[in-house]
Enzyme design. Structure first.
Site, PDB file in Angstrom:
ATOM      1  N   CYS A  87       0.812  -1.213   0.000  1.00  0.00           N
ATOM      2  CA  CYS A  87       0.000   0.000   0.000  1.00  0.00           C
ATOM      3  C   CYS A  87       0.850   1.270   0.000  1.00  0.00           C
ATOM      4  O   CYS A  87       0.381   2.328  -0.425  1.00  0.00           O
ATOM      5  CB  CYS A  87      -0.923   0.004   1.212  1.00  0.00           C
ATOM      6  SG  CYS A  87      -2.167  -1.291   1.165  1.00  0.00           S
ATOM      7  N   ALA A  88       2.078   1.191   0.486  1.00  0.00           N
ATOM      8  CA  ALA A  88       2.951   2.365   0.491  1.00  0.00           C
ATOM      9  C   ALA A  88       3.413   2.736  -0.910  1.00  0.00           C
ATOM     10  O   ALA A  88       3.920   3.840  -1.131  1.00  0.00           O
ATOM     11  CB  ALA A  88       4.168   2.120   1.379  1.00  0.00           C
TER      12      ALA A  88
END
Length: 381
Positions: free
Chosen positions: A138-139
Site C-alpha cells: 500500500c505504500a
C-alpha cells in the site's frame, strides 16, 4: 517544480456490498469460533462496496497460482490502457511526451513488467525508462509519487507516468482462517489508477518535498507468505498502532519544510482502515473532515492498496474547492512499516471532473470507530 496532475481511476464491474460480504462470511465460516468477532470487525471497516475483477463465485475459487497470475496479466492488459489514456489527456500530454513509467502493483507478477507491454503497444518512446515497484504494498502509491518527483528534479522538464494496478481479490486464500485474514476478505478491493507528473506546466499539486520513514524492526508486521498457492497476506495484531510511530514522521517532514502539518489545506493519505484515519486525526490534531477524500475511497471501494492515494487525489480534483497556493500532504503507508510522504501546493483550477466510477472501462483485446485491540482495522498491503 513538478506538478502531479489529475488521476484517472477505474474499478471493475463486479460489485460486492457489505451485506453480501457478511452473508458470505456467515455461510463459509459458520463454525468458526471467532466468527462474531470477524463479522464485527468487517462491519466496523466502514467499507460499504467493493469492486472485483471477477464475479464472486470465481473469486472464491482457487484454481492455483498459475491460473490466477494469468488472470492478473490478462485483466491488467485489458484495463490499464484506458486509464493511462485518460491520465495523459488530463495532463494534456501524449505517450511520446513521457520519459519514465513507474508501475506499482503487489497483487500479481509479470517479467518483463507491464511497463514493457505498455511501451510496445501504446506509442511510448523506446527510450522511456521503467521503474516497476512490486514489494511496497500500500505504500507504493506514495512511493510512486516520490520517485516521480525525484526523477523530475533530476531531469528538469521530464514527465512521469504513474500506474497503480491492484487486483487484491486474486490474493484470496480460502484456507487462511485467522481473524486477520477474515477481516482482509472484507476489506480489500480492486482498482486501476494512473496519473502524470509534469516537469513543467499542468494543473494539480506542485510537489515541493518528499521523504520516507521506516519504523525499525517491523518488517514482519505486514507481509506476504509466498507459498505454492500464491500470496498469503499476513497482518500482525500490532499494526493498528502504527500511526503513533508514523505521525511524528509526517510532522518532522512538514517542519523541515517550515510548514505545520496540523495546518495544511488538504490531506491525501492511504486509507487502510478507519482507525488509521482516526488516529491521524488525534495525533495531528485534525478534524475528521480533513481525511474526507480518503474516507470516501474506503467507503466506496475498500482498501485498494497502492491505488488509494490516486483515488483520493482524484476526489480532491472533483471537489474543486482548493484555492491556488493551498499546501497539502500526500502519504502512503505499508509494509516495512513504511511511510512515503510528499508535500505540495495546489496550482490552477481543477479540470472538469466526472466521478471515476461513472466512466466505463474500455476492454482492450489481448491474446492471452474503536475496535478490539488485538485485531484493529489497519493500513495493510
Amino acid at each position: 517544480m513538478a506538478t502531479l496532475c489529475r488521476p484517472a481511476v477505474a474499478v471493475p464491474e463486479h460489485v460486492i456490498t457489505l451485506d453480501q460480504t457478511l452473508d458470505l462470511a456467515r455461510t463459509l465460516h459458520r463454525d468458526h469460533p471467532q466468527l462474531p468477532l470477524a463479522l464485527r470487525l468487517i462491519e466496523n471497516t466502514g467499507v460499504r462496496t467493493r469492486h472485483l475483477v471477477q464475479p464472486i463465485d470465481e473469486t472464491l475459487r482457487h484454481p492455483g497460482l498459475t491460473t490466477r497470475n494469468a488472470v492478473y496479466e490478462r485483466e491488467a492488459k485489458r484495463r490499464v490502457p484506458e486509464v493511462v489514456e485518460r491520465a495523459l489527456g488530463y495532463a494534456e500530454l501524449s505517450a511520446r511526451d513521457v520519459d519514465l513509467i513507474v508501475y506499482v502493483s503487489c497483487t500479481g507478477f509479470m517479467m518483463p513488467s507491464l511497463t514493457a507491454w505498455l511501451i510496445n503497444t501504446m506509442g511510448f518512446r523506446s527510450d522511456t525508462r521503467q521503474v516497476p515497484i512490486a514489494q511496497l504494498g500500500c505504500a507504493a502509491g506514495g512511493a510512486a509519487v516520490n520517485r516521480a518527483h525525484d526523477f523530475c528534479r533530476a531531469y528538469p522538464g521530464a514527465n512521469v507516468l504513474i500506474v497503480a494496478c491492484e487486483f487484491c481479490s486474486l490474493c484470496y486464500q480460502p484456507t487462511d482462517l485467522g481473524v486477520g485474514s477474515l477481516l482482509s476478505n472484507g476489506l480489500f478491493g480492486d482498482a486501476v489508477a494512473a496519473a502524470v507528473m509534469r516537469g513543467r506546466g499542468g494543473t494539480g499539486v506542485h510537489v515541493e518535498r518528499n521523504g520516507s520513514h521506516l519504523v525499525p524492526d517491523t518488517e514482519d508486521w505486514i507481509s506476504y507468505g509466498v507459498k505454492d498457492t500464491g500470496f498469503h497476506f499476513q497482518l500482525d495484531k500490532r499494526v493498528p498502532g502504527t500511526m503513533a510511530m508514523l505521525a511524528p514522521a509526517l510532522r518532522t517532514l512538514a517542519t523541515a519544510h517550515d510548514w505545520d502539518v496540523s495546518g495544511l489545506g488538504f490531506y491525501i493519505v492511504h486509507a487502510g482502515g478507519p482507525r488509521i484515519l482516526d488516529d491521524l486525526c488525534r495525533f495531528l490534531e485534525l478534524e475528521p473532515a480533513a481525511f474526507r477524500f480518503s474516507r470516501a475511497t474506503l467507503t466506496e471501494r475498500g482498501n485498494i492498496a497502492s491505488a488509494v492515494v490516486l483515488d483520493a487525489l482524484a476526489r480532491l480534483f472533483e471537489d474543486g474547492s482548493v484555492a491556488d497556493g493551498t499546501p497539502g500532504l500526500i502519504a502512503g503507508f505499508g509494509p516495512g512499516i513504511t511511510a512515503e510522504m510528499s508535500l505540495g501546493s495546489w496550482t490552477g483550477s481543477p479540470l472538469g471532473a466526472v466521478r471515476p466510477a461513472a466512466i466505463p472501462l474500455r476492454q482492450h483485446a489481448v491474446d492471452t470507530a474503536d475496535l478490539e485491540p488485538e485485531f484493529g482495522v489497519a493500513a495493510a498491503t
